[in-house]
Design a protein around this motif. Structure first.
Motif, mmCIF file in Angstrom:
data_model
loop_
_atom_site.group_PDB
_atom_site.id
_atom_site.type_symbol
_atom_site.label_atom_id
_atom_site.label_comp_id
_atom_site.label_asym_id
_atom_site.label_seq_id
_atom_site.Cartn_x
_atom_site.Cartn_y
_atom_site.Cartn_z
ATOM 1 N N ARG A 1 43.491 93.836 47.685
ATOM 2 C CA ARG A 1 44.820 93.412 47.223
ATOM 3 C C ARG A 1 45.633 94.601 46.714
ATOM 4 O O ARG A 1 46.827 94.727 47.011
ATOM 5 C CB ARG A 1 44.660 92.355 46.126
ATOM 6 C CG ARG A 1 45.944 91.919 45.422
ATOM 7 C CD ARG A 1 46.940 91.293 46.384
ATOM 8 N NE ARG A 1 48.244 91.106 45.764
ATOM 9 C CZ ARG A 1 49.208 92.019 45.744
ATOM 10 N NH1 ARG A 1 49.023 93.210 46.309
ATOM 11 N NH2 ARG A 1 50.365 91.760 45.168
ATOM 12 N N SER B 1 49.950 80.555 47.833
ATOM 13 C CA SER B 1 51.298 80.981 48.229
ATOM 14 C C SER B 1 51.272 81.608 49.618
ATOM 15 O O SER B 1 52.247 81.517 50.365
ATOM 16 C CB SER B 1 51.895 81.922 47.188
ATOM 17 O OG SER B 1 50.997 82.950 46.870
ATOM 18 N N GLU B 2 50.165 82.233 49.970
ATOM 19 C CA GLU B 2 50.017 82.773 51.333
ATOM 20 C C GLU B 2 49.878 81.611 52.324
ATOM 21 O O GLU B 2 50.486 81.607 53.393
ATOM 22 C CB GLU B 2 48.775 83.671 51.369
ATOM 23 C CG GLU B 2 48.600 84.474 52.648
ATOM 24 C CD GLU B 2 47.353 85.370 52.592
ATOM 25 O OE1 GLU B 2 46.468 85.139 51.735
ATOM 26 O OE2 GLU B 2 47.273 86.305 53.414
ATOM 27 N N ASN B 3 49.105 80.619 51.935
ATOM 28 C CA ASN B 3 48.932 79.420 52.750
ATOM 29 C C ASN B 3 50.281 78.788 53.067
ATOM 30 O O ASN B 3 50.545 78.368 54.201
ATOM 31 C CB ASN B 3 48.029 78.440 51.986
ATOM 32 C CG ASN B 3 47.954 77.058 52.590
ATOM 33 O OD1 ASN B 3 48.775 76.198 52.283
ATOM 34 N ND2 ASN B 3 46.989 76.828 53.455
ATOM 35 N N LYS C 1 53.060 80.208 53.305
ATOM 36 C CA LYS C 1 53.863 81.051 54.198
ATOM 37 C C LYS C 1 53.309 81.130 55.610
ATOM 38 O O LYS C 1 54.073 81.316 56.552
ATOM 39 C CB LYS C 1 53.936 82.475 53.647
ATOM 40 C CG LYS C 1 54.844 82.651 52.456
ATOM 41 C CD LYS C 1 55.066 84.146 52.203
ATOM 42 C CE LYS C 1 55.697 84.386 50.864
ATOM 43 N NZ LYS C 1 54.724 84.380 49.762
ATOM 44 N N VAL C 2 51.966 81.053 55.765
ATOM 45 C CA VAL C 2 51.416 81.375 57.091
ATOM 46 C C VAL C 2 50.643 80.259 57.772
ATOM 47 O O VAL C 2 50.498 80.273 58.991
ATOM 48 C CB VAL C 2 50.537 82.648 57.036
ATOM 49 C CG1 VAL C 2 51.299 83.778 56.407
ATOM 50 C CG2 VAL C 2 49.235 82.423 56.284
ATOM 51 N N ARG D 1 51.980 90.850 54.601
ATOM 52 C CA ARG D 1 52.841 89.899 55.305
ATOM 53 C C ARG D 1 54.293 90.329 55.241
ATOM 54 O O ARG D 1 54.733 90.873 54.221
ATOM 55 C CB ARG D 1 52.734 88.524 54.607
ATOM 56 C CG ARG D 1 51.307 88.037 54.383
ATOM 57 C CD ARG D 1 50.803 87.352 55.595
ATOM 58 N NE ARG D 1 49.447 86.846 55.444
ATOM 59 C CZ ARG D 1 48.733 86.438 56.490
ATOM 60 N NH1 ARG D 1 49.233 86.486 57.708
ATOM 61 N NH2 ARG D 1 47.514 85.985 56.322
ATOM 62 N N GLY E 1 55.971 86.122 56.301
ATOM 63 C CA GLY E 1 54.559 85.805 56.372
ATOM 64 C C GLY E 1 53.911 86.334 57.649
ATOM 65 O O GLY E 1 52.685 86.411 57.733
ATOM 66 N N THR F 1 57.856 79.800 59.548
ATOM 67 C CA THR F 1 56.421 79.626 59.806
ATOM 68 C C THR F 1 56.222 78.664 60.981
ATOM 69 O O THR F 1 56.917 77.646 61.073
ATOM 70 C CB THR F 1 55.757 79.053 58.540
ATOM 71 O OG1 THR F 1 55.999 79.969 57.474
ATOM 72 C CG2 THR F 1 54.261 78.865 58.726
ATOM 73 N N GLU G 1 42.789 82.824 52.011
ATOM 74 C CA GLU G 1 44.202 82.692 51.659
ATOM 75 C C GLU G 1 44.405 82.380 50.187
ATOM 76 O O GLU G 1 43.639 81.609 49.610
ATOM 77 C CB GLU G 1 44.739 81.441 52.366
ATOM 78 C CG GLU G 1 45.549 81.609 53.540
ATOM 79 C CD GLU G 1 45.870 80.227 54.145
ATOM 80 O OE1 GLU G 1 46.570 80.236 55.125
ATOM 81 O OE2 GLU G 1 45.424 79.171 53.656
ATOM 82 N N ASP G 2 45.483 82.872 49.622
ATOM 83 C CA ASP G 2 45.996 82.320 48.374
ATOM 84 C C ASP G 2 46.866 81.119 48.736
ATOM 85 O O ASP G 2 47.329 81.001 49.862
ATOM 86 C CB ASP G 2 46.896 83.329 47.655
ATOM 87 C CG ASP G 2 46.130 84.563 47.258
ATOM 88 O OD1 ASP G 2 45.005 84.419 46.776
ATOM 89 O OD2 ASP G 2 46.671 85.666 47.444
ATOM 90 N N ASP H 1 44.405 85.466 61.806
ATOM 91 C CA ASP H 1 43.502 85.938 60.756
ATOM 92 C C ASP H 1 42.034 85.954 61.171
ATOM 93 O O ASP H 1 41.316 86.904 60.894
ATOM 94 C CB ASP H 1 43.694 85.066 59.513
ATOM 95 C CG ASP H 1 45.166 84.909 59.180
ATOM 96 O OD1 ASP H 1 45.810 85.913 58.871
ATOM 97 O OD2 ASP H 1 45.691 83.779 59.291
#
Lengths: 784, 154, 286
Positions: free
Chosen positions: A121, A280-282, A284-285, A40, A106, A358, A277-278, A258
């Motif tokens: 990862r 923190s990714e959630n 952001k995106v 990202r 993101g 976002t 998603e993690d 995605d």
């Protein structure tokens, strides 16, 4: 036989959920499964010079790495599906992976596919990205100003659309008004935070050319369509399964890059691929909610008649136009400016603005909370200005109960209502006179008690398909059900909606069981698999019970009509001589001569003795398209005490009176209200997504974004009134969003009321202790 | 380097080959097929991953599988005897203490720890004990009611 | 959220653990400070040394009139100790505020102190109680007063090869009262501002007054202004003056959760409340 409709039976969803046996998307495991991870953007706005994936491709366990350049000719861009007309909407391309530019922190840059989650990862760290940073702009009002950094060459000045709503003669109303109030209101940006992050697991079968895709989706049929657009695979070769879905709140409506990328990888590699998603990714995106800056004016007479409302709104859209984004601050917001009141003159101008953040889309309530909030806040400011009790002002302007259907100045027609009834009930529950007296007494002791009142109505049960088409929604808004009766008399209902916590597996079974006079255990409700369920439009906008539930009802009625024909034939009677009694068709006058639903299920399915011209089998499909939206309503009241030394707000009582028509399952309705109110109180008190000026999300984890905790939230006292809707056969209205719509202004009004003696008139939410304290200091200092 | 660890999971000894960096939550989910343990955050806030280690609730996403070596892990799947419901599971069902269900396993595991050590908690104690378990659906009210019901049933 | 690769060794005893410590190793006990850092790859050690199961680092022992607490003692174990509750009710009270039930089950007092989050609840308690920390390496052992341990955000007097092994709490004087007042950041539960106070009285006059803050600055700190209370009866206006003086000139943290001015204000309120409560406790007969 007692009806199940109206009975708070326990949910049949629960046994699998409380034992850990439910299957959510990330639980899906397939032989040969690969794992995807997304690289990202760490910049909010930048030119993308080079994305070097050479090292990542060679890393252990890595199967493939794709960049924007790799996929741009193979995948279409992400579509926006709500093309609101008459507003010069500009939807620039949204590539599934950034090609030459990134537009929010993101934004996708590359996808790694590997043999394990860890290998995928690890490989992200091996990708080198060469950026040229550009200026960021995160505030929609600033992004709309001259000279702001531009995100898209197709969108000069970042203005995606300018949408107007007007009814009456607002200019005249304001010119002639004795009283005017105005306020700038900021709607904090929110992170939906469904507890289950998004995930997709895609499996392409090259032999059959079929793609099966498990998606955390509120609307699998819409995702099938969007996936078809993005992957270029025909729709009939895509099967979308939304298994157990762990909450959505709007964030699992849109199509995201995605799911297209993961599907593409499965097609390219011939193996199933999963991405999850993690958190923190959630953050952001996955889409955000709200993010309005509003300038609002209200005018009226000195004795409390509201004569006009005018708004200018900057609605942040983020870096790209998400699936339903243009419709949220327009159709679902501006059209609701009259609320439950008879405001004759209304004018609103809404600017949709791209910002380097976002994307923003539907979040529980979606547009309606913002409309209700601005209206309810303005009414309190107006009431204070003219020295009237805010309840009296509301009562004076409520649409009378004998005026329905009622067309408001924005042009929409409310189905039914008894707004005074709900208001009276709430006032009685809180004992309004008493709490006002307590407040007066407390003020003498320098204690700051406040009372906040919201009378609201909202548009939901989306909605007639013809209207959907007219307002540019890229789909229908009917819904569907197949009711299938098995030879042994058990029943399945396959539905177009996709419940993800709202309990329709139970409530729809109640509808069917009632219709057939059979135990509810004999009915199963199936949702979420496009291969099994008829075309539907999903679960959002408090629509599933009103629209899809009505389809279930109609399909069940059709089954029963056919069963009646068969019964008449078997009993050698005419249909007119039959009546439905205690779960049987019986011949009138000879109650021992009858056929039960079970008998008829068997006879229809074996077809040994069918009436002439009647086909074997016992099932029916219904597509239900409502004649109008539904408009639930109610009154919420809350009392608070503010510690003026620290700015802390303590909720003393919260009373919610909602009217969603007849309740199929009161236990579930109450649960929806609890959850909605607390989610709204989160928005009102503590939730806020904050970007710095460089477009970095400062509240990017749960360490900094304050999702309400059990210890932070009050008990909600619920009650209801019942006013059926004439627009569907169940008479029901929606209740999924009323809590987030009503509770936010209720709380803010209460706090502003508490602080009135100090001269505080408005505080932008969330009312964190820091903000409340600052407002008190400002009021003390005498600055505006 | 991968290594084989042995631990007791839901009463049965299990051996599993893991990397030292593997989170217990992911090992339970991906390698031991115990997908009732969920992962909802990455900062140890949400509690969806709560399991019991030697009878105490811990967040399995904030624990390495190697740390659990030699210990007894209980997940939601192993909370009750086969084909029976634990009083808390029953109470969550009876009181509509869940909606989407994603937070529920962790919520129940934490509540089970609470009740094991404080059989008659007050409402405030219940809310305090559940601070490390986030629910976005229910507003907590029916969760609290469920824990109270289960406490009363003991 | 998967950490980078590392080796893992479960120490058999303390001496093993100390020997294993070296370049780019990290020690793990409860893991609640370290795991999030690992998951975000903010820490990328080559090796983890697990001391969480070392019996010699666990437990609460009487020592003179005070207590010695093993660094790997979990918060849960602290809460379950009757002795601790009797001698240092302040620690029990503060521990209930740390993290949440699950975190308290796994997290250790030594781990939290060595992590030295500038908004953590326990460090100011250690300052006020005038604890001593035992730091050990393979070459030896030294004692460092808590008051010289916390250097800055996530920075302490620990050398890379040193381990915090024991927390020593001196006996408290008779007629003592202690209290903690804090304002939590709504998401993390860490303190926006928190104050710990200790007041001892004899014959109606204050003989000792200590006040420490967390959340305000880079590290927890003692406020010298508290000394003004000594030899007074501690009336309300003096307490307020002390609270105000205690935060005067402090350069407070300023972030998305609270601007500096508000943090300072909360610090003052917390100080006043903690001092008032500690005094009332000290004045209680028996």
């Amino acid at each position: 036989m007692a009806t199940l409709f109206g009975s708070g039976i326990k949910r049949r969803e629960d046994p699998r959920l409380i034992t850990g046996k439910a299957t959510y998307t990330d639980d899906v495991k397939l032989p040969g499964l690969l794992y995807a991870a997304m690289l990202r953007s760490t910049y909010a706005h930048a030119k993308l010079n080079q994305v070097d994936v050479a090292k990542a491709r060679k890393a252990a366990g890595v199967v493939a790495v794709y960049t924007g350049a790799d996929v741009k000719d193979k995948l279409n861009t992400v579509p926006c599906a709500w093309n609101v007309p008459n507003c010069d909407l500009k939807v620039p391309p949204h590539p599934v992976l950034a090609v030459d530019k990134v537009r929010y922190v993101g934004d996708g840059i590359a996808m790694v596919v590997a043999e394990s989650r860890a290998a995928a990862r690890d490989a992200l760290d091996l990708i080198d990205v060469d950026y040229d940073a550009l200026d960021a702009v995160v505030d929609p009002e600033k992004a709309a100003a001259k000279g702001a950094p531009e995100l898209h060459k197709e969108v000069p000045g970042n203005i995606a659309f300018t949408w107007k709503v007007a009814g009456g003669d607002t200019g005249k109303a304001f010119a002639e008004a004795a009283v005017r109030v105005e306020q700038r209101i900021v709607h904090n940006r929110l992170l939906p935070t469904a507890m289950e992050p998004r995930a997709t697991c895609a499996s392409y079968n090259a032999g059959t050319g079929q793609l099966t895709c498990w998606i955390t989706s509120q609307n699998p049929h819409i995702h099938r369509f969007l996936l078809s657009v993005m992957t270029k695979l025909p729709e009939h070769r895509i099967r979308v399964i939304a298994p157990e879905v762990g909450g959505g709140f709007g964030s699992k409506i849109p199509g995201y890059p995605d799911e297209a990328l993961v599907s593409f990888a499965s097609m390219e590699l011939g193996r199933p691929v999963k991405w999850t998603e993690d958190r923190s990714e959630n953050y952001k995106v996955t889409i955000h909610g709200r993010d309005h800056v509003e300038y609002v004016e209200l005018c009226g007479t000195k004795d409390g008649t509201i004569t006009g409302l005018r708004t200018r709104v900057y609605a942040g859209l983020g870096g790209y136009a998400s699936t339903a984004a243009p419709g949220i601050p327009t159709i679902l917001h501006g059209l609701m400016y009259s609320g439950p009141y008879t405001i004759p003159n209304i004018e609103g101008t809404i600017y949709g603005v791209y910002t380097t953040t976002t994307p923003v889309d539907a979040y529980r309530g979606a547009g309606r909370p913002e409309a209700t909030f601005l209206l309810e806040r303005m009414i309190d400011l107006y009431a204070r200005q003219i020295g009237m009790d805010p309840v009296d002002v509301r009562r004076k302007n409520l649409i009378p109960k004998d005026k329905f259907p009622y067309t408001v100045a924005t042009g929409i027609t409310y189905d039914s209502g008894n707004y005074q009834g709900a208001l009276d009930k709430a006032l009685q529950l809180i004992d309004y006179k008493k709490v006002r007296a307590e407040q007066a007494k407390a003020r003498k002791e320098k204690r700051y008690l406040g009372i906040g009142v919201t009378t609201y109505c909202e548009i939901c049960g989306l909605g007639p398909s013809q209207v959907a088409g007219a307002v540019g929604f890229g789909g229908g808004l009917y819904d569907s059900a197949i009711v299938r009766v098995y030879p042994t008399g058990v029943v399945r209902a396959y539905i177009g909606g996709k419940p993800h916590g709202q309990g329709e597996e139970t409530t729809f079974a109640q509808i069917v069981a009632d219709e057939f006079g059979i135990p509810v255990e004999n009915v199963e409700v199936v949702a979420g698999d496009t291969e099994a369920t008829p075309q539907g439009w999903g679960t959002y906008g408090s629509r599933t019970t009103a629209v899809c539930g009505s389809a279930v009802k109609v399909a069940a009625q059709r089954v029963k009509e056919k069963a009646k024909k068969i019964a008449a034939h078997l009993l050698e009677a005419s249909e007119a001589d039959l009546e439905w009694k205690e779960g049987k068709f019986v011949v009138k006058g000879s109650p021992d001569k009858g056929k039960s639903f079970g008998d008829l299920a068997l006879m229809a399915n074996v077809a040994w003795n069918m009436p002439p011209g009647v086909e074997p089998g016992l099932e029916a499909t219904a597509f239900f398209d409502p004649s109008n939206f539904v408009y639930p309503f109610g009154t919420h009241i809350c009392t608070v005490e503010v510690d003026v030394e620290t700015g802390e707000v303590k909720i003393l009582r919260y009373v919610a009176v909602d009217d969603c028509g007849p309740q199929i399952n009161p236990m579930i309705v109450e649960g929806q209200v609890h959850g909605g109110v607390i989610q709204g109180l989160g928005e009102a008190l503590q939730e806020m997504a904050v970007y710095d000026e460089d477009g970095q999300l400062l509240t990017g984890t749960m360490m900094d974004y304050a999702v309400p905790k059990a210890s932070q939230m009050p008990k909600v006292e619920t009650a209801h009134t019942v006013t059926p809707s004439p627009v569907n056969p169940l008479g029901v209205k929606g209740v999924g969003e009323t809590g987030t719509i009503a509770s936010v202004p209720t709380l803010v009004n209460a706090v502003c009321d508490a602080l009135a003696p100090l001269g505080v008139t408005h505080i932008d939410k969330p009312l964190t202790p820091a903000r409340v304290w600052a407002a008190i200091q400002q009021a003390k200092g005498g600055t505006p | 380097m991968k290594r084989t660890i042995t631990l007791t999971v839901n009463g049965a000894p299990r051996s599993v080959e893991v990397e030292p960096r593997a989170l217990l939550a992911l090992v339970l989910r991906d390698q031991l097929d115990l997908t009732g343990t969920h992962i909802g955050c990455d900062t140890s806030q949400c509690g969806a991953c709560t399991v019991h280690i030697d009878g105490r609730a811990v967040k399995s996403c904030t624990m390495l599988a190697v740390q659990a070596e030699g210990h007894a892990v209980t997940t939601i799947e192993g909370l009750a005897a086969k084909d029976r419901l634990h009083p808390l599971q029953q109470a969550f069902w009876d009181k509509h203490g869940l909606q989407c269900g994603f937070c529920t396993p962790g919520m129940i595991m934490t509540a089970a720890d609470l009740l094991a050590h404080n059989p008659k908690p007050s409402e405030a104690e219940i809310r305090h004990a559940l601070e490390g378990n986030l629910c976005r659906c229910t507003g907590y009210q029916n969760i609290v009611a469920a824990v109270q019901l289960a406490a009363g049933a003991r | 959220m998967i950490p980078t690769s590392f080796e893992y060794v479960r120490a058999k005893n303390l001496s093993d653990a100390l020997k294993a410590m070296g370049k780019n190793t990290k020690v793990i006990a409860g893991g609640h400070s370290l795991l999030p850092l690992l998951r975000f790859r903010l820490a990328q050690p080559d090796m983890l040394i697990d001391i969480g199961q070392l019996r010699e680092l666990k437990g609460i022992k009487r020592s003179g009139g005070g207590l010695k607490i093993g660094a790997a003692t979990t918060y849960r174990e602290l809460l379950e100790s009757k002795e601790l509750k009797a001698l240092y009710p302040l620690i029990a009270e503060v521990t209930e505020h740390i993290g949440d039930l699950q975190v308290r089950n796994a997290g250790t007092i030594g781990g939290g102190l060595a992590h030295a989050d500038p908004a953590a609840d326990m460090p100011p308690v250690m300052l006020v109680l005038d604890a001593t920390f035992v730091l050990q390496s393979k070459t030896g052992k030294r004692s460092v007063p808590a008051r010289k341990f916390f250097k800055g955000p996530f920075t302490t007097a620990l050398k890379p090869n040193e381990l915090l092994t024991e927390i020593q709490l001196p006996a408290l004087p008779k007629g003592v009262g202690t209290a903690y007042a804090s304002f939590e950041q709504a998401a993390s539960g860490y303190a926006l501002a928190g104050a710990v106070a200790l007041i001892a009285i004899a014959k109606g006059l204050i003989t000792r007054a200590d006040l420490a803050f967390t959340g305000l600055g880079d590290a927890p700190f003692l406020a010298p202004a508290a000394a003004k209370l000594v030899a007074t009866t501690g009336d309300a206006s003096l307490i307020d003056q002390v609270a105000q003086a205690a935060v005067a000139g402090v350069e407070a943290n300023d972030d998305v959760h609270a601007p500096a001015a508000y943090r300072l204000h909360l610090g003052r309120v917390a100080a006043r409340r903690a001092l008032t409560q500690a005094l009332a406790q000290a004045q209680r007969p028996g």
